[in-house]
Write an enzyme that holds these catalytic residues in place. Structure first.
Site, short mmCIF file in Angstrom:
data_model
loop_
_atom_site.label_atom_id
_atom_site.label_comp_id
_atom_site.label_asym_id
_atom_site.label_seq_id
_atom_site.Cartn_x
_atom_site.Cartn_y
_atom_site.Cartn_z
N HIS A 120 -11.64 -18.68 -8.41
CA HIS A 120 -11.54 -19.26 -9.31
C HIS A 120 -10.04 -20.44 -9.22
O HIS A 120 -9.64 -20.29 -10.06
CB HIS A 120 -10.39 -17.49 -9.85
N GLY A 121 -9.45 -20.56 -7.88
CA GLY A 121 -8.56 -21.41 -7.98
C GLY A 121 -7.78 -20.53 -8.55
O GLY A 121 -7.00 -19.42 -8.22
N GLY A 122 -6.74 -21.58 -8.69
CA GLY A 122 -5.42 -20.87 -9.52
C GLY A 122 -4.80 -19.96 -10.83
O GLY A 122 -4.24 -19.09 -10.02
N ARG B 168 -12.75 10.23 1.82
CA ARG B 168 -12.81 8.65 1.73
C ARG B 168 -13.72 7.99 1.67
O ARG B 168 -14.04 6.90 1.64
CB ARG B 168 -13.34 8.78 3.77
N ARG C 253 -16.54 -22.81 -15.09
CA ARG C 253 -15.33 -23.93 -14.75
C ARG C 253 -16.27 -24.84 -14.15
O ARG C 253 -16.53 -25.13 -13.26
CB ARG C 253 -14.46 -23.52 -13.44
N ASN D 113 -7.06 2.63 8.26
CA ASN D 113 -8.71 1.87 8.64
C ASN D 113 -9.02 2.24 10.90
O ASN D 113 -9.74 2.48 11.14
CB ASN D 113 -9.37 1.26 8.26
N GLU D 114 -7.69 2.38 11.47
CA GLU D 114 -7.16 2.36 12.49
C GLU D 114 -7.47 3.65 13.23
O GLU D 114 -7.75 3.95 14.38
CB GLU D 114 -5.88 2.06 12.95
N GLU E 210 -5.78 7.35 2.60
CA GLU E 210 -6.80 8.71 3.49
C GLU E 210 -7.33 8.67 4.90
O GLU E 210 -8.42 8.98 5.17
CB GLU E 210 -7.93 8.16 2.60
N GLY F 89 -14.67 13.69 1.96
CA GLY F 89 -15.56 13.37 0.11
C GLY F 89 -14.62 12.78 -0.03
O GLY F 89 -14.68 11.13 -0.38
C1 FAD Z 1 -0.03 4.81 -2.74
C2 FAD Z 1 -0.29 5.70 -1.77
C3 FAD Z 1 -0.70 7.09 -1.86
C4 FAD Z 1 -0.59 8.11 -1.26
N1 FAD Z 1 -0.89 9.15 -1.97
C5 FAD Z 1 -1.15 10.68 -1.05
C6 FAD Z 1 -1.18 11.18 -1.52
O1 FAD Z 1 -2.20 11.41 -2.42
N2 FAD Z 1 -1.01 12.27 -0.09
C7 FAD Z 1 -0.74 12.28 1.23
O2 FAD Z 1 -0.80 13.61 1.82
N3 FAD Z 1 -0.21 11.43 1.45
C8 FAD Z 1 -1.30 9.91 0.71
N4 FAD Z 1 0.02 8.70 1.07
C9 FAD Z 1 0.17 8.89 2.00
C10 FAD Z 1 -0.93 7.82 2.84
O3 FAD Z 1 -1.82 8.83 3.30
C11 FAD Z 1 -0.44 7.66 4.37
O4 FAD Z 1 0.30 6.68 4.20
C12 FAD Z 1 -1.38 6.82 5.60
O5 FAD Z 1 -2.44 8.48 5.69
C13 FAD Z 1 -0.56 6.59 7.10
O6 FAD Z 1 0.37 6.98 7.75
P1 FAD Z 1 1.26 6.64 7.57
O7 FAD Z 1 2.23 5.54 5.90
O8 FAD Z 1 2.76 8.14 7.99
O9 FAD Z 1 1.13 5.54 8.79
P2 FAD Z 1 1.71 5.87 10.39
O10 FAD Z 1 1.29 6.99 10.77
O11 FAD Z 1 3.10 5.39 10.60
O12 FAD Z 1 1.13 3.89 10.94
C14 FAD Z 1 1.69 3.09 10.93
C15 FAD Z 1 0.61 2.34 11.64
O13 FAD Z 1 0.41 2.96 13.41
C16 FAD Z 1 -0.96 3.09 12.79
N5 FAD Z 1 -0.94 4.66 14.00
C17 FAD Z 1 -0.88 4.92 13.94
N6 FAD Z 1 -1.12 6.33 13.99
C18 FAD Z 1 -1.85 5.57 15.15
C19 FAD Z 1 -3.09 6.01 16.75
N7 FAD Z 1 -2.82 6.66 16.87
N8 FAD Z 1 -3.85 4.68 17.15
C20 FAD Z 1 -3.69 3.27 16.62
N9 FAD Z 1 -2.73 2.95 15.34
C21 FAD Z 1 -2.45 4.20 15.36
C22 FAD Z 1 -1.40 3.27 11.68
O14 FAD Z 1 -3.65 2.67 11.39
C23 FAD Z 1 -0.68 2.39 10.43
O15 FAD Z 1 -1.25 0.77 11.05
C24 FAD Z 1 -0.10 7.48 0.30
C25 FAD Z 1 0.22 6.32 0.21
C26 FAD Z 1 0.23 5.45 -0.80
C27 FAD Z 1 0.43 4.09 -0.43
#
Ligand code: FAD
Length: 204
Positions: free
Chosen positions: A161-163, A65, A90, A189-190, A186, A63
């Protein structure tokens, strides 16, 4: 595997919050670490069954996501609506920029992409509401598709929107910054691709 969910009451000793993070976008929403240092909790604070914590978290994520994808969709639609109005206003080379066919084609592409994203998101939401066996796969697919579509659309809106698109006054650069994190939050995307591929390999 072995992770349980526990309830930690606000004010519990050892529960603290990190400093306010300085972020690229999502600046209206505070982000801090939640830290648990030797919090003393009782067995009564267990939520649900022992060892099921990871399953509960994963169930909540489907949900979540859809929610993140909906945020991208709504913001991108707002960006496109604003861009359409701006392009009528514009003028360049003696006419409104919405009269250049190259730009009209971009508008059409954005409209098509957003409509595809909207339909996909609703299909995934329907599957989740109806407990479809492939709901998790569809939520992951929709999250990846809609958030990347949203980012692409708002980036195009900024370009059109340009600049002025780069200036804070028009609000478009904020959408670009805010939507970027939806490709990370959440589950990145990987990880969405990982979920989809795993289910495909399992024949689902
Ligand atoms: C503004 C903000 C708010 C947030 N709020 C919350 C929250 O409320 N609660 C909470 O729990 N978390 C929260 N987060 C954390 C967020 O969910 C994580 O940052 C996110 O899930 C990615 O995990 P990571 O940062 O540990 O990345 P990492 O796991 O360190 O990944 C680094 C890179 O490696 C890639 N990667 C990792 N494993 C694999 C794999 N097996 N195969 C391919 N690629 C891979 C990832 O896609 C990424 O590109 C928040 C983050 C931000 C920036």
């Amino acid at each position: 595997k072995g992770i349980s969910t526990v309830y930690v009451e606000a004010g519990t000793e050892g529960l603290s919050y990190g400093g306010l993070e300085d972020k690229m976008g999502w600046r209206s929403q505070p982000t801090r670490q939640v830290q648990f240092d030797n919090c003393n909790i009782s067995a009564d604070d267990l939520v649900g069954e022992e060892g099921k914590g990871f399953t509960y978290a994963m169930n909540g994520l489907d949900g979540g996501r859809l929610n993140i994808a909906a945020c991208s969709l709504g913001a991108a639609q707002q960006g496109l609506t604003q861009t359409l109005a701006y392009m009528a206003e514009r003028r360049a080379f003696g006419k409104p920029i919405d009269q250049f066919q190259a730009l009209q084609f971009r508008l059409a592409d954005m409209e098509i992409e957003l409509q595809a994203a909207r339909t996909f998101l609703r299909q995934a939401a329907w599957k989740l509401d109806n407990n479809a066996p492939d709901a998790t796969k569809f939520c992951a697919m929709a999250k990846k598709f809609v958030t990347e579509t949203g980012s692409r659309v708002v980036n195009q809106c900024l370009q059109l929107h340009g600049g002025y698109g780069y200036l804070a006054d028009y609000g478009i650069e904020k959408l670009v910054r805010d939507l970027r994190v939806h490709e990370i939050l959440e589950g990145t995307n990987e990880i969405m691709r990982l979920i989809v591929a795993r289910q495909m390999l399992a024949g689902q």
